[in-house]
Structures are given as structure tokens and as C-alpha cells.
Design a protein around this motif. Sequence first.
Motif, short mmCIF file in Angstrom:
data_model
loop_
_atom_site.label_atom_id
_atom_site.label_comp_id
_atom_site.label_asym_id
_atom_site.label_seq_id
_atom_site.Cartn_x
_atom_site.Cartn_y
_atom_site.Cartn_z
N VAL A 195 1.21 -1.34 -0.18
CA VAL A 195 -0.16 0.05 0.16
C VAL A 195 0.55 1.48 0.24
O VAL A 195 0.18 2.55 -1.11
N SER A 196 2.56 1.29 0.91
CA SER A 196 2.83 2.42 1.03
C SER A 196 3.49 2.62 -0.02
O SER A 196 3.60 4.07 -0.69
N ASP A 197 4.57 1.47 -0.53
CA ASP A 197 5.00 1.58 -2.01
C ASP A 197 4.34 2.18 -3.16
O ASP A 197 4.73 3.10 -4.01
N SER A 198 3.10 1.64 -3.41
CA SER A 198 1.87 1.68 -4.93
C SER A 198 1.58 3.31 -4.55
O SER A 198 1.33 3.70 -5.47
N ALA A 199 1.27 3.25 -2.97
CA ALA A 199 0.21 4.73 -3.48
C ALA A 199 1.58 6.07 -3.69
O ALA A 199 0.80 6.84 -4.30
N LEU A 200 2.48 6.01 -3.36
CA LEU A 200 4.12 6.50 -3.51
C LEU A 200 4.44 6.93 -5.32
O LEU A 200 5.40 7.01 -5.55
N SER A 201 4.04 5.70 -5.85
CA SER A 201 4.31 5.70 -7.23
C SER A 201 4.52 6.19 -7.92
O SER A 201 3.04 6.92 -8.07
N ALA A 202 4.95 5.84 -9.12
CA ALA A 202 5.02 7.51 -10.30
C ALA A 202 3.30 7.06 -11.24
O ALA A 202 3.58 7.34 -11.74
N ILE A 203 3.31 6.12 -11.06
CA ILE A 203 2.32 5.08 -11.71
C ILE A 203 1.31 6.27 -11.74
O ILE A 203 0.42 6.79 -12.37
N TRP A 204 1.33 6.76 -10.86
CA TRP A 204 -0.22 8.05 -10.56
C TRP A 204 -0.17 9.50 -11.16
O TRP A 204 -0.95 10.64 -11.17
N ASP A 205 1.16 10.11 -11.37
CA ASP A 205 1.59 11.24 -12.13
C ASP A 205 1.23 12.26 -10.87
O ASP A 205 0.88 13.69 -11.70
N ASP A 206 1.57 12.36 -9.71
CA ASP A 206 0.93 12.88 -8.97
C ASP A 206 2.01 14.37 -9.05
O ASP A 206 3.30 14.03 -8.88
N PRO A 207 1.63 15.86 -8.86
CA PRO A 207 2.68 16.36 -8.82
C PRO A 207 3.85 16.24 -7.36
O PRO A 207 3.41 15.65 -5.91
#
Length: 112
Positions: free
Chosen positions: A23-35
Motif C-alpha cells: 500500500v505504501s509503495d504503491s500509493a507513492l508510485s510514479a504510476i499516479w503522475d502526482d505532482p
Amino acid sequence: MTDHQFSILWGEASSSPDRAVFVSDSALSAIWDDPEGSPVPADRLRELDALWTAVHTSIKDMRQALGLSRPAFSARFLVPVRTLENWESGASKCPEYVRLALLQAAGLYTRA
């Protein structure tokens, strides 16, 4: 979560034995393209937790969560009892797409 993201994350959850790490790693993954520096949305954490749970829910766990015997599960989902026995014993593996469809049909997993 897009279908593409879902597909990638399902695979990653499959190989991750630790829910919190996934959950932690995936939430912060570049997969989301978050700023950079933006907070992780709470709904993303809930989705990832539910996804990890779904990936790690066995057919037997599913059947027991529904309170069904093998014959009753078989009748409800049109899965032959022998196939169900083989999946639960490990003699054969339930395909991921079938397990996902069963989880959704049973109301045990819903994608947002």
C-alpha cells in the motif's frame, strides 16, 4: 484507478506478501503522475488496501466468507465441485481472471 494501473498493481500485489509495504509503495508510485510533494489521497489508500486483500483472498477464503459449503458455492457460481476441490487443495490453480470475477460476483471486491 485506470484499467492499466489496475493491471500493473494487481501483478505487484500478487508478488507482495506484506500489505503495508504494498500500500505504501504503491500509493507513492510514479504510476499516479502526482505532482511532487502532493499528499496521497485517502481513497487511493483504501483502494490499494482492498486490491491487496482481493489478490490474497483464496477461493476457500471467499467461500468461507460467504458461509457456503462447496456444493452451495458450486451451485451459486456454476463452478464444478471437483474444480473447486482442486483449487482449494492446490491440485490446480484458479485463473486470476476467474478469481477476480468470483470476488466481484460475490460482492467481496468492488473497483471504484
